[in-house]
Design a protein around this motif. Structure first.
Motif, mmCIF file in Angstrom:
data_model
loop_
_atom_site.group_PDB
_atom_site.id
_atom_site.type_symbol
_atom_site.label_atom_id
_atom_site.label_comp_id
_atom_site.label_asym_id
_atom_site.label_seq_id
_atom_site.Cartn_x
_atom_site.Cartn_y
_atom_site.Cartn_z
ATOM 1 N N ALA A 119 0.817 -1.208 0.000
ATOM 2 C CA ALA A 119 0.000 0.000 0.000
ATOM 3 C C ALA A 119 0.854 1.264 0.000
ATOM 4 N N SER A 120 1.799 1.340 0.930
ATOM 5 C CA SER A 120 2.547 2.591 1.105
ATOM 6 C C SER A 120 3.731 2.356 2.022
ATOM 7 N N ALA A 121 4.610 3.347 2.097
ATOM 8 C CA ALA A 121 5.708 3.308 3.055
ATOM 9 C C ALA A 121 5.158 3.278 4.478
ATOM 10 N N HIS A 122 4.074 3.995 4.707
ATOM 11 C CA HIS A 122 3.470 4.037 6.039
ATOM 12 C C HIS A 122 3.084 2.639 6.505
ATOM 13 N N ARG A 123 2.428 1.873 5.630
ATOM 14 C CA ARG A 123 2.010 0.530 6.005
ATOM 15 C C ARG A 123 3.218 -0.369 6.242
ATOM 16 N N ALA A 124 4.231 -0.266 5.403
ATOM 17 C CA ALA A 124 5.431 -1.080 5.589
ATOM 18 C C ALA A 124 6.094 -0.773 6.924
ATOM 19 N N LEU A 125 6.166 0.510 7.281
ATOM 20 C CA LEU A 125 6.754 0.896 8.569
ATOM 21 C C LEU A 125 5.949 0.341 9.735
ATOM 22 N N GLN A 126 4.630 0.344 9.591
ATOM 23 C CA GLN A 126 3.778 -0.228 10.634
ATOM 24 C C GLN A 126 4.082 -1.706 10.859
ATOM 25 N N MET A 127 4.486 -2.408 9.807
ATOM 26 C CA MET A 127 4.734 -3.840 9.919
ATOM 27 C C MET A 127 6.172 -4.158 10.325
ATOM 28 N N ILE A 128 7.107 -3.271 10.024
ATOM 29 C CA ILE A 128 8.484 -3.454 10.479
ATOM 30 C C ILE A 128 8.572 -3.246 11.985
ATOM 31 N N ASP A 129 7.810 -2.310 12.492
ATOM 32 C CA ASP A 129 7.861 -1.971 13.919
ATOM 33 C C ASP A 129 7.639 -3.193 14.820
ATOM 34 N N PRO A 130 6.592 -4.000 14.618
ATOM 35 C CA PRO A 130 6.428 -5.159 15.503
ATOM 36 C C PRO A 130 7.508 -6.217 15.362
ATOM 37 N N VAL A 131 8.165 -6.296 14.203
ATOM 38 C CA VAL A 131 9.298 -7.213 14.087
ATOM 39 C C VAL A 131 10.413 -6.756 15.016
ATOM 40 N N ARG A 132 10.689 -5.464 14.988
ATOM 41 C CA ARG A 132 11.778 -4.918 15.797
ATOM 42 C C ARG A 132 11.453 -4.906 17.282
ATOM 43 N N TYR A 133 10.223 -4.517 17.627
ATOM 44 C CA TYR A 133 9.917 -4.216 19.026
ATOM 45 C C TYR A 133 8.997 -5.211 19.717
ATOM 46 N N GLU A 134 8.265 -6.011 18.961
ATOM 47 C CA GLU A 134 7.373 -6.977 19.591
ATOM 48 C C GLU A 134 7.878 -8.413 19.435
ATOM 49 N N ILE A 135 8.358 -8.757 18.259
ATOM 50 C CA ILE A 135 8.925 -10.097 18.094
ATOM 51 C C ILE A 135 10.301 -10.161 18.757
ATOM 52 N N ILE A 136 11.216 -9.303 18.317
ATOM 53 C CA ILE A 136 12.577 -9.324 18.855
ATOM 54 C C ILE A 136 12.643 -8.639 20.218
ATOM 55 N N GLY A 137 12.028 -7.467 20.334
ATOM 56 C CA GLY A 137 12.120 -6.691 21.562
ATOM 57 C C GLY A 137 11.530 -7.390 22.776
ATOM 58 N N ARG A 138 10.428 -8.088 22.597
ATOM 59 C CA ARG A 138 9.799 -8.782 23.718
ATOM 60 C C ARG A 138 10.465 -10.119 24.033
ATOM 61 N N HIS A 139 11.227 -10.635 23.071
ATOM 62 C CA HIS A 139 11.815 -11.969 23.231
ATOM 63 C C HIS A 139 13.302 -11.962 22.871
ATOM 64 N N PRO A 140 14.091 -11.153 23.583
ATOM 65 C CA PRO A 140 15.518 -11.041 23.225
ATOM 66 C C PRO A 140 16.313 -12.306 23.486
#
Length: 380
Positions: free
Chosen positions: A86-107
């Motif tokens: 859709a857009s850069a905005h949508r891509a950024l929304q989906m990168i964020d949980p990879v960085r901060y919810e998948i990896i960040g919550r489970h280091p």
């Protein structure tokens, strides 16, 4: 940049595992080989769930991916996909949980990987390497500056298109429905995108592109291409799969096709059934009607998929191996890997229903005559 582990240039004799005598394999042998492999999945769409609050650390009763099942499947690395359709905005929304919810919550379980060395480091630390792929060049919004920004955020490959054309590259359309050409392949700016990806060390992914876009990209790119989640058109004749000519040409320049385990990618019977049901028209209709309410959209789609399930033949583990066999036959074992498309596909093969089931594939490959070293190449 070393863009795949164990991707060698040594020549091997093609072999036909499907023709080899089925041999008996013990559970201990399966465990030993599977543990010795560095299993890399180059396309997982669980991010479509994490962006809406799904907690990957807990075992789920639905979907294909969560941390407990990744551990059971013996994964060494996963490319988590951010949809840029859709857009850069949508891509950024989906990168964020990879960085901060998948990896960040489970280091203790995931390590953000930017290089092959990072993947090896994660393995040494007993973690799953988490890499980021960007699916759909729409996300760069016709800007090389945005492309470079995504690299800084950790994106290590970009799929040039998705189901629809970008302003600079033709898509192959969605499964069973090829798109009418708009640009006749890559535009001049599209060629600049490929050149800049080469310069940055970002892998060029040609899953989803039109055949002409593929050939244009192969001619322009100085680095190997890969198809992050495609299978063989010779076995299931859908536009999202690759022809033998394409697979050979890509392999000749060091590229790899990563087998998609969606039933329609694997089985012509399944693909034909989906086409006869006009399955994707119904899916698109629901998506459009519920565009502003993701939870309702998911519920309606699940209901729709359940209604259609009994009418669609299920593929098997043997179908997965048949696609691997076919690539090995025409291009060699170095040219094939795994790009499951889990959580982005609705119908999965019997025996490979989610990420936990990959030891089953190891067993069938061993029984079919693949050596441990060949399995390690396919997985890694």
């Amino acid at each position: 940049m070393r863009w795949f582990l164990y991707l060698g240039i040594s020549a091997i004799l093609p072999h036909f595992a499907c023709l080899a005598a089925m041999r008996k394999v013990t559970d201990a042998q399966v465990r030993e080989v599977h543990r010795s492999a560095l299993l890399i999945d180059t396309h997982n769409d669980v991010t479509g769930r994490t962006v809406n609050g799904f907690e990957i650390g807990e075992r789920a009763s639905d979907g294909h991916t969560d941390l407990p099942r990744l551990r059971e499947g013996g994964f060494g690395a996963v490319f988590f996909v951010a949809s840029g359709t859709a857009s850069a905005h949508r891509a950024l929304q989906m990168i964020d949980p990879v960085r901060y919810e998948i990896i960040g919550r489970h280091p203790d379980d995931f390590l953000l990987a930017r290089t092959a060395t990072d993947v090896e480091l994660a393995r040494d630390q007993g973690k799953v390497a988490a890499l980021i792929g960007l699916e759909g060049g729409h996300a760069i919004e016709d800007s090389l500056r945005l492309l470079r920004a995504f690299l800084l955020l950790g994106v290590r490959y970009m799929t040039l298109t998705h189901d629809f054309h970008t302003n600079w590259a033709d898509s192959g359309g969605y499964v069973g429905h090829p798109a009418a050409p708009r640009h006749n392949g890559l535009t001049e700016f599209g060629k600049d995108v490929v050149r800049e990806m080469n310069r940055l060390g970002m892998i060029v992914d040609i899953s989803h592109v039109s055949d002409k876009t593929f050939w244009d990209t192969l001619a322009v790119s100085r680095a190997p291409l890969f198809a992050s989640h495609s299978s063989c058109r010779a076995l299931s004749n859908i536009s999202r799969n690759m022809s033998d000519e394409m697979i050979r040409a890509m392999a000749k320049k060091g590229g790899v096709i990563q087998i998609n385990v969606g039933c329609d990618f694997l089985s012509q019977k399944c693909a034909d059934a989906i086409e006869s049901l006009d399955f994707y028209t119904g899916e698109i209709r629901i998506t459009e009607q519920c565009r502003d309410n993701p939870k309702v959209r998911r519920a309606e789609l699940e209901k729709y998929y359940a209604q259609q399930k009994s009418r669609i033949p299920q593929a098997t583990l043997e179908d997965v191996v048949a696609h691997i066999d076919h690539v090995v036959k025409i291009a060699g074992v170095d040219a094939v890997g795994i790009g499951s498309d889990f959580d982005g596909i609705e119908y999965v093969p019997a025996g490979l229903e989610d990420v936990s089931k990959f030891p089953n594939l190891t067993r069938v490959l061993l029984e079919g005559g693949y050596s441990p070293s060949e399995i390690r190449k396919i997985y890694g």
